[in-house]
Motif scaffolding. Structure first.
Motif, PDB file in Angstrom:
ATOM      1  N   LYS A 158      -1.744  -6.841   6.016  1.00 38.27           N
ATOM      2  CA  LYS A 158      -1.932  -6.790   7.466  1.00 38.27           C
ATOM      3  C   LYS A 158      -1.739  -5.388   8.040  1.00 38.27           C
ATOM      4  N   TYR A 159      -0.818  -4.625   7.450  1.00 40.56           N
ATOM      5  CA  TYR A 159      -0.363  -3.402   8.111  1.00 40.56           C
ATOM      6  C   TYR A 159      -0.851  -2.114   7.468  1.00 40.56           C
ATOM      7  N   GLY A 160      -1.949  -2.185   6.718  1.00 39.30           N
ATOM      8  CA  GLY A 160      -2.574  -0.926   6.330  1.00 39.30           C
ATOM      9  C   GLY A 160      -2.880  -0.718   4.867  1.00 39.30           C
ATOM     10  N   LEU A 161      -2.344  -1.572   3.967  1.00 36.01           N
ATOM     11  CA  LEU A 161      -2.599  -1.363   2.536  1.00 36.01           C
ATOM     12  C   LEU A 161      -3.148  -2.641   1.904  1.00 36.01           C
ATOM     13  N   PRO A 162      -4.383  -3.029   2.307  1.00 36.13           N
ATOM     14  CA  PRO A 162      -4.936  -4.297   1.819  1.00 36.13           C
ATOM     15  C   PRO A 162      -5.127  -4.292   0.300  1.00 36.13           C
ATOM     16  N   THR A 163      -4.902  -5.453  -0.263  1.00 30.83           N
ATOM     17  CA  THR A 163      -4.977  -5.648  -1.704  1.00 30.83           C
ATOM     18  C   THR A 163      -6.407  -5.943  -2.136  1.00 30.83           C
ATOM     19  N   ARG A 164      -6.803  -5.337  -3.257  1.00 32.61           N
ATOM     20  CA  ARG A 164      -8.071  -5.716  -3.881  1.00 32.61           C
ATOM     21  C   ARG A 164      -7.753  -6.266  -5.265  1.00 32.61           C
ATOM     22  N   GLU A 165      -8.605  -7.153  -5.760  1.00 34.32           N
ATOM     23  CA  GLU A 165      -8.366  -7.769  -7.071  1.00 34.32           C
ATOM     24  C   GLU A 165      -9.620  -7.759  -7.917  1.00 34.32           C
ATOM     25  N   SER A 166      -9.432  -7.741  -9.210  1.00 29.85           N
ATOM     26  CA  SER A 166     -10.551  -7.910 -10.126  1.00 29.85           C
ATOM     27  C   SER A 166     -10.060  -8.724 -11.317  1.00 29.85           C
ATOM     28  N   TYR A 167     -10.912  -9.679 -11.728  1.00 26.45           N
ATOM     29  CA  TYR A 167     -10.555 -10.505 -12.884  1.00 26.45           C
ATOM     30  C   TYR A 167     -11.291 -10.054 -14.141  1.00 26.45           C
ATOM     31  N   ASP A 168     -12.018  -8.968 -13.998  1.00 28.08           N
ATOM     32  CA  ASP A 168     -12.714  -8.452 -15.182  1.00 28.08           C
ATOM     33  C   ASP A 168     -12.660  -6.918 -15.211  1.00 28.08           C
ATOM     34  N   PRO A 169     -11.463  -6.353 -15.096  1.00 29.46           N
ATOM     35  CA  PRO A 169     -11.388  -4.884 -15.056  1.00 29.46           C
ATOM     36  C   PRO A 169     -11.686  -4.260 -16.408  1.00 29.46           C
ATOM     37  N   VAL A 170     -12.159  -3.016 -16.386  1.00 29.45           N
ATOM     38  CA  VAL A 170     -12.226  -2.225 -17.616  1.00 29.45           C
ATOM     39  C   VAL A 170     -10.789  -1.912 -18.011  1.00 29.45           C
ATOM     40  N   LEU A 171     -10.437  -2.191 -19.268  1.00 33.95           N
ATOM     41  CA  LEU A 171      -9.071  -1.898 -19.725  1.00 33.95           C
ATOM     42  C   LEU A 171      -8.974  -0.438 -20.167  1.00 33.95           C
ATOM     43  N   VAL A 172      -7.774   0.101 -20.109  1.00 39.53           N
ATOM     44  CA  VAL A 172      -7.522   1.461 -20.590  1.00 39.53           C
ATOM     45  C   VAL A 172      -7.223   1.373 -22.089  1.00 39.53           C
ATOM     46  N   ASP A 173      -7.856   2.220 -22.887  1.00 42.12           N
ATOM     47  CA  ASP A 173      -7.635   2.197 -24.357  1.00 42.12           C
ATOM     48  C   ASP A 173      -6.154   2.257 -24.696  1.00 42.12           C
TER      49      ASP A 173
END
Lengths: 446, 446
Positions: free
Chosen positions: A431-446
């Motif tokens: 609500k106050y400025g840092l909205p959350t984003r989500e992904s269920y298929d992110p590229v993973l870091v090696d």
């Protein structure tokens, strides 16, 4: 503080009376804020947007004129009653005197982490809730007693930062007994990243196997070289050994030796490097199920080249040299040449992207999950007068204080953010400025 | 020079008498040497190896102690009679007074090129042969009258160096009438490179079509960053526009914008960049048949990165800033941090490779030719106490002076090296430390 001695004694009486009047209300509070730099400015702006919680705030820092200027700017925009005070946050008696007179419900510490222990002690003595945004480290890391502790800890634990949590965790029992809440490291990272872990564990996973925390600053200030804060701290970041947590122990790596690239939502492809970071220490303890925890931060090649070249010629040295009869500290002289970090705000464009990538299991199935925030430097600057690096730290500090003051985080003791219920905190961030984003298929870091 | 006033008057009488005694001999000479830095040290060491030509030398520089120390080191090893004198080479009256008392046959100028015009004027007044190693440029390039000339010349001619030859060429007729020889730019480049051109034209080609001068320093001093001489001059090199000569006119290019790699004999593969260089100016005039003349100098990527980063943060600025109440010039402060160039000699390893690649025609056939020298830093240091950068400049200065003093270069007037017979000069270089190498199938530069 001498010029404020009389005022403080008067205030003691005034606020004492006021406090009696306020006792019946639940979520209206008086908050003492330590600091008036970029992060504190954001935190204070955000507090004044919520006078229903932050009824009164006192801005206290070493430089009274900065506090007064901020008050002057904000007071016409808010119902929050703002006062100011000059304070040396490293002086326990001075802080205790101010707290006894101002009688805050909570202290939000957004100044230097050198002062964490003094401020926690003051909170304990005055039974005031406490929140900070970064782990304690001493101002003089070469002080012999600290050095002895540090060398021993490096050997025993295997990470090489000057900061760690045990100094502050030592207050756990005392805070618990005093019935006050201490929230440690409630900025973005540390802070929101740990709430993301608690959230992931609560809603997305039965068990978490791996965690990568990714901190990307895609901002461009248009200078060939400038630092967002003290170049000495910047130097420490890139010249200290890195470390990650795997199989319940630390693994030390050479400085900047683990390099990855990642395509960040809202930013694009960036180089990032494995660093030690403080939230790994508490997450490793609080989530023993996580097999591996790593932290990556982006650094542009140009930034690293400049740091390396400046180090090569001795310009980053903190040791004074005699130049034509004058003692000059090279890194201090360099600071005088570089753009003032405070002037970067209006000219910084681009975005930050900070978040956590998880792998683990849910209902017996392998699962990936990425939760993060994207913030825009110019939007942050327009709203608060500070860019996104300060914004992403100051907003969570306000939201964390709001959790404590509204009773949503009310377990007495000293806690890291993952130990609290993440849901209302992430709601507030959304609500106050840092909205959350989500992904269920992110590229993973090696 | 005050402490030498009496001595000078005595000398005037003494040498006057001596001169009468020496008149009958042909190649024994008295030489006044200006300068006592790295190049001068090499030149002086080399002169003292040939007392049959350099019977007496006077080492004169601003710092008498350096001259005396060199005399003390060399006198026991040579029959050359060495004297010393403190001199301000920019003060015409002082130089004329010294020459009137010392009565040299020749002046070898191995000091700063700021003083070329004063020293030529003094030589003219005293009828003394003159030789230097670099084209004149003013000490203060911002002096308004010079600036006006410079801006106009940049526009008219199209190259952007502060040095050029017309100031010195203005003495041609005067030297001719006085019966004295002036040799301009008789180091390696300028100097030997022009002798190579004269040699190639005389022995290898009917017509030369293209010329590339390649200056490679493959030396490694083991520091991450250090400069071989004043970093301000280094900066000028890499930040000035380049220029090459083609179809009888200059072609300006952006600084460091033409980059090639070349596999140098004795050194290996190096990055090199097109620069303007002073010998192109005289070669273009003296060899109108050459369609294109270019000059390339090697710079390591690391060296360039450091220069760029230091420039980015303002550390190369010659303008003082006020730092805590003290006026500090960033580039001067940087110099204080960097290793003293004088200390690089003993630790510099590797080689230099400087030479000329030609294409052209001989007997109606297309032909390629490469003539060059390879010098070793450590060998140069062991012999002279200075590394190869100084060695390759100081040896040709001695050999050029030897040509004049032995009558092999005897055309009165002011001349660039290519105007003289190259054969005895190259013979001397071969014998005295800078042996020539040749290739008839060199790799050409694109």
């Amino acid at each position: 503080m001498s010029e404020h001695g009389c005022e403080l004694r008067f205030r003691a009486l005034f606020y004492g009376l006021l406090r009696i009047r306020r006792k019946g209300r639940k979520t209206m509070a008086r908050v003492l804020i330590i600091g008036c730099g970029g992060v504190a400015t954001v935190g204070i702006v955000k507090c004044t947007q919520h006078p229903e919680v932050f009824e009164e705030i006192c801005i206290a820092s070493r430089t009274l004129s900065k506090c007064d200027a901020l008050k002057e700017r904000l007071q016409p925009t808010t119902k929050t009653k703002i006062t100011t005070c000059k304070i040396d946050a490293g002086n326990l008696e001075e802080v205790v005197a101010l707290m006894k007179s101002y009688k805050p419900d909570m202290l939000i510490h957004m100044g230097m982490p050198y002062h964490n222990l003094v401020l926690m002690e003051a909170c304990l003595r005055c039974k005031v809730h406490y929140l900070d945004t970064a782990a304690y480290e001493p101002e003089d890391v070469n002080e012999p007693e600290f050095r002895k502790y540090y060398d021993n800890r490096c050997k025993e634990k295997g990470f090489y930062a000057y900061f760690d949590y045990p100094f502050q965790w030592a207050y756990r029992k005392k805070f618990e007994e005093a019935g006050i809440v201490g929230v440690l490291g409630c900025g973005f990272d540390p802070g929101v990243t740990q709430a993301y872990v608690a959230y992931a564990k609560k809603h997305e996973f039965d068990t978490i196997d791996t965690l990568d925390i990714l901190d990307c600053n895609g901002g461009d200030h248009g200078y060939k070289f400038a630092t967002n804060f003290n170049p000495e701290i910047n130097l420490r970041e890139v010249s200290s050994p890195g470390a990650y947590w795997e199989d319940h122990k630390w693994h030390r790596v050479e400085p900047m030796s683990i390099h990855r690239t990642y395509d960040f939502d809202g930013v694009g492809v960036k180089d990032m490097y494995l660093l030690h970071h403080e939230e790994i220490e508490s997450l490793g303890l609080n989530y023993p199920e996580i097999k591996r925890i790593r932290f990556f931060m982006t650094f542009g090649q140009s930034y690293l080249d400049h740091m390396r070249c400046l180090e090569d010629v001795g310009m980053l040295s903190p040791k004074a040299i005699n130049y034509n009869g004058v003692e000059i500290v090279p890194i201090q002289f360099l600071k005088a040449l570089l753009p003032d970090p405070a002037t970067l705000g209006p000219r910084t464009h681009g975005r930050t992207n900070i978040g956590c990538i998880f792998t683990g299991k849910k209902d017996g199935k392998e699962k990936k999950y990425y939760i993060y925030n994207v913030s825009d430097h110019q939007e942050a600057y327009k709203e608060t007068g500070a860019q996104a690096i300060s914004y992403t730290t100051g907003v969570p500090a306000m939201c964390g204080a709001m959790m404590v003051l509204t009773g949503k985080w009310n377990t007495p003791g000293v806690h890291n953010v993952e130990e609290f219920n993440p849901d209302p905190f992430i709601d507030a961030l959304n609500k106050y400025g840092l909205p959350t984003r989500e992904s269920y298929d992110p590229v993973l870091v090696d």
